[in-house]
Design a protein around this motif. Structure first.
Motif, PDB file in Angstrom:
ATOM      1  N   VAL A   1      43.600  41.658  27.851  1.00 55.15           N
ATOM      2  CA  VAL A   1      43.761  41.248  29.254  1.00 55.15           C
ATOM      3  C   VAL A   1      42.413  40.728  29.736  1.00 55.15           C
ATOM      4  O   VAL A   1      41.434  41.480  29.773  1.00 55.15           O
ATOM      5  CB  VAL A   1      44.210  42.446  30.129  1.00 55.15           C
ATOM      6  N   GLY A   2      42.361  39.440  30.039  1.00 58.96           N
ATOM      7  CA  GLY A   2      41.080  38.879  30.450  1.00 58.96           C
ATOM      8  C   GLY A   2      41.247  37.689  31.371  1.00 58.96           C
ATOM      9  O   GLY A   2      42.364  37.225  31.612  1.00 58.96           O
ATOM     10  N   LEU A   3      40.123  37.196  31.851  1.00 55.27           N
ATOM     11  CA  LEU A   3      40.173  36.064  32.774  1.00 55.27           C
ATOM     12  C   LEU A   3      40.252  34.723  32.048  1.00 55.27           C
ATOM     13  O   LEU A   3      40.693  33.728  32.626  1.00 55.27           O
ATOM     14  CB  LEU A   3      38.939  36.076  33.680  1.00 55.27           C
TER      15      LEU A   3
ATOM     16  N   GLY B   1      41.974  48.487  36.574  1.00 58.72           N
ATOM     17  CA  GLY B   1      43.415  48.673  36.818  1.00 58.72           C
ATOM     18  C   GLY B   1      44.340  47.561  36.385  1.00 58.72           C
ATOM     19  O   GLY B   1      45.559  47.754  36.362  1.00 58.72           O
ATOM     20  N   THR B   2      43.815  46.394  36.049  1.00 57.93           N
ATOM     21  CA  THR B   2      44.709  45.278  35.688  1.00 57.93           C
ATOM     22  C   THR B   2      45.453  45.576  34.378  1.00 57.93           C
ATOM     23  O   THR B   2      46.679  45.458  34.318  1.00 57.93           O
ATOM     24  CB  THR B   2      43.909  43.973  35.493  1.00 57.93           C
TER      25      THR B   2
ATOM     26  N   LEU C   1      39.298  42.844  28.526  1.00 65.75           N
ATOM     27  CA  LEU C   1      38.167  42.199  27.841  1.00 65.75           C
ATOM     28  C   LEU C   1      36.904  42.340  28.670  1.00 65.75           C
ATOM     29  O   LEU C   1      36.889  41.992  29.858  1.00 65.75           O
ATOM     30  CB  LEU C   1      38.463  40.710  27.638  1.00 65.75           C
TER      31      LEU C   1
ATOM     32  N   GLY D   1      44.305  38.396  33.090  1.00 63.54           N
ATOM     33  CA  GLY D   1      43.875  39.503  33.932  1.00 63.54           C
ATOM     34  C   GLY D   1      43.588  39.044  35.341  1.00 63.54           C
ATOM     35  O   GLY D   1      44.032  37.977  35.773  1.00 63.54           O
ATOM     36  N   GLY D   2      42.861  39.834  36.057  1.00 68.11           N
ATOM     37  CA  GLY D   2      42.497  39.489  37.426  1.00 68.11           C
ATOM     38  C   GLY D   2      41.190  40.160  37.758  1.00 68.11           C
ATOM     39  O   GLY D   2      40.712  41.022  37.021  1.00 68.11           O
TER      40      GLY D   2
ATOM     41  N   ALA E   1      32.938  41.251  28.072  1.00 68.18           N
ATOM     42  CA  ALA E   1      31.943  40.585  27.216  1.00 68.18           C
ATOM     43  C   ALA E   1      32.462  40.440  25.788  1.00 68.18           C
ATOM     44  O   ALA E   1      31.768  40.731  24.823  1.00 68.18           O
ATOM     45  CB  ALA E   1      30.630  41.355  27.251  1.00 68.18           C
ATOM     46  N   GLY E   2      33.719  40.001  25.680  1.00 68.22           N
ATOM     47  CA  GLY E   2      34.305  39.729  24.372  1.00 68.22           C
ATOM     48  C   GLY E   2      34.871  40.946  23.669  1.00 68.22           C
ATOM     49  O   GLY E   2      35.606  40.820  22.695  1.00 68.22           O
TER      50      GLY E   2
ATOM     51  N   LYS F   1      45.865  48.421  33.036  1.00 67.83           N
ATOM     52  CA  LYS F   1      46.694  49.615  33.263  1.00 67.83           C
ATOM     53  C   LYS F   1      48.053  49.228  33.845  1.00 67.83           C
ATOM     54  O   LYS F   1      49.090  49.777  33.468  1.00 67.83           O
ATOM     55  CB  LYS F   1      45.960  50.585  34.195  1.00 67.83           C
TER      56      LYS F   1
ATOM     57  N   SER G   1      41.212  50.266  30.544  1.00 65.44           N
ATOM     58  CA  SER G   1      41.154  49.532  31.803  1.00 65.44           C
ATOM     59  C   SER G   1      40.069  50.106  32.697  1.00 65.44           C
ATOM     60  O   SER G   1      39.997  51.327  32.884  1.00 65.44           O
ATOM     61  CB  SER G   1      42.515  49.642  32.506  1.00 65.44           C
TER      62      SER G   1
HETATM   63  C1  LIG Z   1      31.293  42.410  33.314  1.00 64.78           C
HETATM   64  C2  LIG Z   1      32.591  41.691  33.010  1.00 64.78           C
HETATM   65  C3  LIG Z   1      32.771  41.065  31.770  1.00 64.78           C
HETATM   66  C4  LIG Z   1      33.972  40.380  31.481  1.00 64.78           C
HETATM   67  N1  LIG Z   1      34.115  39.745  30.270  1.00 64.78           N
HETATM   68  C5  LIG Z   1      35.257  39.042  30.014  1.00 64.78           C
HETATM   69  C6  LIG Z   1      35.417  38.358  28.777  1.00 64.78           C
HETATM   70  O1  LIG Z   1      34.556  38.391  27.883  1.00 64.78           O
HETATM   71  N2  LIG Z   1      36.549  37.638  28.592  1.00 64.78           N
HETATM   72  C7  LIG Z   1      37.544  37.566  29.543  1.00 64.78           C
HETATM   73  O2  LIG Z   1      38.552  36.889  29.313  1.00 64.78           O
HETATM   74  N3  LIG Z   1      37.433  38.243  30.711  1.00 64.78           N
HETATM   75  C8  LIG Z   1      36.318  38.972  30.966  1.00 64.78           C
HETATM   76  N4  LIG Z   1      36.187  39.659  32.152  1.00 64.78           N
HETATM   77  C9  LIG Z   1      37.319  39.715  33.087  1.00 64.78           C
HETATM   78  C10 LIG Z   1      38.160  40.994  32.868  1.00 64.78           C
HETATM   79  O3  LIG Z   1      38.610  41.078  31.536  1.00 64.78           O
HETATM   80  C11 LIG Z   1      39.376  40.959  33.797  1.00 64.78           C
HETATM   81  O4  LIG Z   1      38.925  41.056  35.129  1.00 64.78           O
HETATM   82  C12 LIG Z   1      40.363  42.058  33.495  1.00 64.78           C
HETATM   83  O5  LIG Z   1      41.552  41.841  34.226  1.00 64.78           O
HETATM   84  C13 LIG Z   1      39.796  43.432  33.798  1.00 64.78           C
HETATM   85  O6  LIG Z   1      40.735  44.413  33.423  1.00 64.78           O
HETATM   86  P1  LIG Z   1      40.803  45.844  34.162  1.00 64.78           P
HETATM   87  O7  LIG Z   1      41.124  45.566  35.620  1.00 64.78           O
HETATM   88  O8  LIG Z   1      41.951  46.540  33.480  1.00 64.78           O
HETATM   89  O9  LIG Z   1      39.491  46.531  33.966  1.00 64.78           O
HETATM   90  C14 LIG Z   1      35.022  40.345  32.451  1.00 64.78           C
HETATM   91  C15 LIG Z   1      34.837  41.003  33.688  1.00 64.78           C
HETATM   92  C16 LIG Z   1      33.642  41.676  33.972  1.00 64.78           C
HETATM   93  C17 LIG Z   1      33.478  42.368  35.300  1.00 64.78           C
END
Ligand SMILES: Cc1cc2nc3c(=O)[nH]c(=O)nc-3n(C[C@H](O)[C@H](O)[C@H](O)COP(=O)(O)O)c2cc1C
Length: 130
Positions: A77-79, A11-12, A49, A114-115, A51-52, A14, A8
């Motif tokens: 966890v992704g957007l 923090g999302t 996640l 995610g967020g 960039a994949g 996590k 993470s």
């Molecule tokens: C540079 C960047 C690349 C990202 N790439 C993806 C992605 O490929 N697929 C996706 O679903 N979300 C993507 N996201 C969204 C993150 O996965 C999402 O905000 C996630 O909750 C982040 O987790 P974290 O807070 O634990 O770091 C990306 C976000 C950023 C800032």
């Protein structure tokens, strides 16, 4: 020994991992703190996640000696909308390239929403290589 491991940046992931660890009574560690994944019977990996790629997942599982000795659960966890099959197929395809084949085949895979808080994003978001 059972563990929830998270990857993470903001923090999302996590937060999901903490909740799972509390509910299940499993140990909780960031992937950066795990020295030997082979010590754990059940491994739940919760990874953000970027960039994949799933943050920290490749590093964590590349040291696994015999996947048959473990129960493996991986939650991304992704957007991207996790109810959209095109999205989840794309994520799974990416995971296939980041995991040893036997780990990918053995793992139960889930996708969580995610967020993002744009005000907290680093100017140089430099951990996208996973
Ligand atoms: C540079 C960047 C690349 C990202 N790439 C993806 C992605 O490929 N697929 C996706 O679903 N979300 C993507 N996201 C969204 C993150 O996965 C999402 O905000 C996630 O909750 C982040 O987790 P974290 O807070 O634990 O770091 C990306 C976000 C950023 C800032």
């Amino acid at each position: 020994m059972n563990i929830v491991i998270y990857g993470s940046q903001y923090g999302t992931a996590k937060r999901y991992a903490e909740e799972l660890s509390n509910r299940l009574g499993f140990e909780l560690k960031s992937y950066e703190e795990v020295d030997d994944v082979n010590l754990y019977e059940t491994i739940i990996y919760v990874g953000a996640l970027y960039a994949g790629g799933v943050l920290g997942m490749k590093k964590t599982f590349k040291g696994m000696k015999d996947s048959n000795r473990h129960t493996i659960v991986i939650a991304t966890v992704g957007l991207a909308d996790p109810t959209d099959k095109t999205n989840t197929d794309t994520i799974k395809n990416g995971m296939k390239n980041q995991l040893p084949a036997e780990v990918f085949d053995k793992a139960s895979i889930f996708h969580l929403r995610g967020g993002i808080d744009y005000s907290k994003l680093g100017f140089n978001h430099d951990r996208t290589s996973c």
